[in-house]
Each structure stands twice: as C-alpha cells, then as structure tokens.
Design a protein around this motif. Sequence first.
Motif: not given
Length: 426
Positions: A25, A108, A111, A120
């Motif tokens: 992440t 995600r 972003p 995502a």
Amino acid sequence: MKRYEFPAEFLWGAATSSHQVEGNTHNDWSEWEHAKANQLSKTARERLHSESVAVSGQKHDVIPPEALTAENYISGIAADHFNRYEEDFDLAKSLGHNTHRFSIEWSRIEPEEGKWNQEAIEHYVQVVAALRARGLEPFVTLWHWTMPIWLAKKGGVESRGFPAYFERFVRMMVEALKKDVIYFTTLNEPTSVIVNSYLFGNWPPQKKSLLSALRVFHRLAGAHKRAYAAIHKLHPAAQVGPAHAVIYSEPHSPRLLDRLSASFSGFISNHYFMRLIGNTTDFIGIQYYFHQRIAFPNHIHNENERVSDMGWELYPHGLTPLLISFQKYGKPIYITESGLADAQDQHRIWYLTETLKAIHVAIEQGVDVRGYLHWSLLDNFEWDKGFWPHFGLISVDRTTLKRTPRASALYYKTICETNQLEEQTP
Ligand code: BGC
C-alpha cells in the motif's frame, strides 16, 4: 457440561484491515514507516513499557528480537492478502466462519485527488464476490485509518474538507458494492485515532494537541454522519454503523474521586462519540481490548492476572457491563473486534471462551448482540509495533507467508459451526 447457545443467524467470523494485511500500500502510514523505522526499532522497548503502564498500569518490556530491527516497522508486503484473498477466504470458510470484515484501501481507489482507479474498485468487487461465493457475509469497513497521500497533505482527518472527501469516496465504493453488501462500517475506532495521532503523538501525523484532538472528534463524527446519509440514499437496505473502540473503566476504590474519574473516562471513551453521531446509526460495532481500574486522577491499578504479549491486561468480563451500557441506544450490536497478541496461543482459547460467556450474559439480560468478529483472521502489521505482535487465528510465516491455523482457530470453528459454546464443567 454447560452450553451457551447464541441467537439464530448469529454472525461468526474474523476481521482484518487493508493496510495491515494486503501489502504494497502507498499511503500516509507507509510513508511514515519508511521515515521512522529506525527510530521505532530503537525506542521499541521503552514505548512498549510506557504503553503497558498507560493501558494496564504495569510495566511490560518483554519483546522478541525482531522488534529491535528496523524492517519490523515497514508494512511492505504484509501478509500479501491483496493477492491471496481467495486462499484466505477458503481458510476462513474451512474454519466455520459465516462472515468476514475487511477494509477498503482508499489510497488505492483515489490515489490522486478526484482520480478514481477503476482497477482497484474492481478488485474489491472481486473480494466481495469471493466472500459471497463461499457463503461469507461481507462486512465492509470504509476507513481503517490509512489515507491517500494527497489527503494527508491537506491535513487528513483534521482538515475541514475531510467529511466531504470521505463522503465522495464512500459514494464511489457503495455504488460499486451495493448489490452484494449489506453491512458497512464507516470509520474504524475514531477515538483510537484521536488519542494516538492527535493527543499523544504516537501515530502519524504525531500531533500532541488537545485542540486538534477535539477538532478531529467533530470532523470524524461529521464524516460518519455524511457517510451514513449518503449510503442510505444509494442503498436504502444497507446496515451502517461505526466500529467503536470501547474501554471498560471502573473505580479503583469506592472513593468519590475514583468513581468520578472512572465515569468521566467511560463517558469520553465510550459515549461522547455516540452522542455526537446521535441517531445516524443502524447498529453499533463494538471493539473491546481495554479495562482500566482507575484511581483519581488517572492512575491505573489493574490486577493483570493475564496479559497479552504486548502487556495489555486480558479482561474479557468487562464486556458484559459495557454491552449493557450500550443498550440505551436501542440498536443491534456487533462485536466487530476483540482479540489479543498471543504468538504462542497460550491464552486465546481461554480468551475466546470468557469473551463469549461475557457476551452471552449480556444477551441473557436483553442486549441485542448479533455477531462476533475476532481480531484477527491473520497475523498482520500491528501499526507502530510492526509485525511482532501476533493477533491471528491463523499464523503467517514472515519469510514464506505460509498460513497455519492455530489451535484456537480450530476451537473457535466448533463454536461457529454449532452456534454455541460448550464448556466442560469439573
Ligand atoms: C484496530 C486494529 C488493531 C487492533 C489491535 C484495533 O484497535 O482496529 O487495527 O490491529 O486493535 O491493536
């Protein structure tokens, strides 16, 4: 033999959170880890010591050697759950679970501000489908502490804009998931963030300001309320609630000042947030880890008969009075977290047994408890402690990432499958 039966349709399972298990992440926490890993390894012992004194009133500084290495503090690949979720859900299913709580990684999904990553979003659609395919009820957490870098730069949860940004992200995810998800928890443990990130400076952004802490209390309550309304607009049948950290506070002695300290602490930690969100909740998610026997003004005198690997007192009985104190809100309750760091699995069976008995007592007294989700399904990345505390029903080898259910997971399986706890009586 004594039998404790649970209500029909009871949800049984475990919980995880994106940053702690998924791996790779990129968010405010992952940046902080890289910046602080060395320092965290050097201060590990004294931090553990002072935290255990603060939460349980007893010094604890027994830590394994990996806690003194910098790499322990970098979440990195975590448990690689992002790629292995199907294998993990197969395990959960084989362990008798009928629900699973997980969180969506906002960094995600968005972003960059206002730029949505469809791949995502699709990932989480697939995660939900994988749960449904195995008969596991998805319990979705919309925010479990981490956030995109752009948002952290704007001031994160303290910023005026946070509730609106959160609402926009929530709408995006609920639209994508609503056909297969009923249960949504909005925010995970608002009070833990307020205390650790804004009052005591332990977690990013490491502030120590009462004013910021108060501001964040209100921002998070505002964010929850906006999310609640937005979710219901998109998905009227959804069940929405916060996942709220509660502490069982009791006075050390009958002295008036001790009693006042305990009730003040109980109000601030357990009921202030509930008051701020008012009726905007369909259920209450309760997360229980701490008990405090308080002497004025705030000295902790716990008995600490059993403690976890982190020195936190294990006091499952506190859950009964806590649950009873939440009955006044008139909402169903799910235990969305309860668990312990116990690498050797020495206390987990006892802890599960006593916790479930404590819940059962509350149910007998009329509290509407509808589910129990153990923390955690897997060994994972325990925030500023890194990887060394082992909370999993399933252990995860740090080198091979091989999953192995602990004995307690098999014990819990029987409970989940029979919807009852059977206790051998001498
Ligand atoms: C959090 C989890 C955490 C667990 C054990 C809860 O406060 O929601 O993310 O790992 O407690 O500390």
